[in-house]
Design a protein around this motif. Structure first.
Motif, mmCIF file in Angstrom:
data_model
loop_
_atom_site.group_PDB
_atom_site.id
_atom_site.type_symbol
_atom_site.label_atom_id
_atom_site.label_comp_id
_atom_site.label_asym_id
_atom_site.label_seq_id
_atom_site.Cartn_x
_atom_site.Cartn_y
_atom_site.Cartn_z
ATOM 1 N N ALA A 97 0.850 -1.193 0.000
ATOM 2 C CA ALA A 97 0.000 0.000 0.000
ATOM 3 C C ALA A 97 0.882 1.237 0.000
ATOM 4 C CB ALA A 97 -0.903 0.003 1.228
ATOM 5 N N GLY A 98 0.385 2.287 -0.621
ATOM 6 C CA GLY A 98 1.043 3.578 -0.548
ATOM 7 C C GLY A 98 0.509 4.349 0.644
ATOM 8 N N ARG A 99 0.932 5.603 0.733
ATOM 9 C CA ARG A 99 0.536 6.441 1.867
ATOM 10 C C ARG A 99 0.427 7.889 1.409
ATOM 11 N NH1 ARG A 99 3.265 9.592 5.628
ATOM 12 N NH2 ARG A 99 2.477 9.498 7.732
ATOM 13 N N VAL A 100 -0.584 8.603 1.885
ATOM 14 C CA VAL A 100 -0.703 10.034 1.612
ATOM 15 C C VAL A 100 0.358 10.756 2.443
ATOM 16 C CG1 VAL A 100 -2.174 12.088 1.780
ATOM 17 C CG2 VAL A 100 -3.172 9.887 1.103
ATOM 18 N N GLU A 101 1.268 11.447 1.750
ATOM 19 C CA GLU A 101 2.372 12.143 2.417
ATOM 20 C C GLU A 101 2.092 13.632 2.620
ATOM 21 O OE1 GLU A 101 5.182 10.662 3.429
ATOM 22 O OE2 GLU A 101 4.767 8.688 2.572
ATOM 23 N N TRP A 102 1.281 14.211 1.738
ATOM 24 C CA TRP A 102 1.045 15.661 1.768
ATOM 25 C C TRP A 102 -0.227 15.955 0.998
ATOM 26 C CZ3 TRP A 102 0.933 19.668 -1.919
ATOM 27 C CH2 TRP A 102 1.143 20.975 -1.437
#
Length: 155
Positions: A13-18
């Motif tokens: 999974a990816g992740r919201v960084e900004w």
């Protein structure tokens, strides 16, 4: 394993960084910890409904763009994309639906750089962003997105 199986896979999974909002044309980006996604884009952003309602870019590409300019990673607000995602290859997910927090987005087209990249990044800025400027997406399902939320393919 056939090519279709290989293409449909993803490692993690990816992740919201900004998260960033553009309240009006040429206005400074405003960072946010969370944002509600409506059918026509992010609340507080000047987005328009349709295939370009939300823009995303990979965090990993910020360093690549900076390296092409002989500097460190480019700040996300310089690219003027709404959501910076880390840990998942967006290019491999073109045309697919992604769950980003509570919202579901469909990646539609490459988000090409604009001539403002020369102004923001200096000589060669436009070329440095080519191929690394992110993706446009349409809203499939509205919802809340927060920094730290997972990003995963729906199908």
């Amino acid at each position: 394993m056939n090519l279709a199986d290989l293409i449909s896979g993803w490692a993690q999974a990816g992740r919201v960084e900004w998260i960033g909002l553009r309240p009006e044309r040429r206005a400074q980006m405003r960072a946010a910890d969370s944002v509600r996604v409506a059918a026509d884009g992010l609340d507080g952003d000047r987005a328009r409904a349709g295939k370009r309602a939300v823009t995303l870019v990979q965090a990993e590409h910020l360093a690549a763009i900076g390296s092409y300019l002989g500097q460190g990673p480019v700040a996300p607000e310089v690219l003027r994309r709404n959501i910076v995602v880390g840990g998942i290859n967006l290019a491999a997910l073109k045309g697919r639906e992604l769950r980003v927090g509570e919202a579901v987005l469909r990646l539609t087209v490459i988000c090409a750089p604009c001539s403002r990249m020369e102004e923001a990044l200096g000589a060669g800025g436009y070329s440095a962003v080519r191929g690394h400027g992110g993706w446009c997406a349409e809203v499939v399902q509205p919802g809340l997105i927060r920094v730290g939320d997972p990003v995963t393919p729906v199908d």
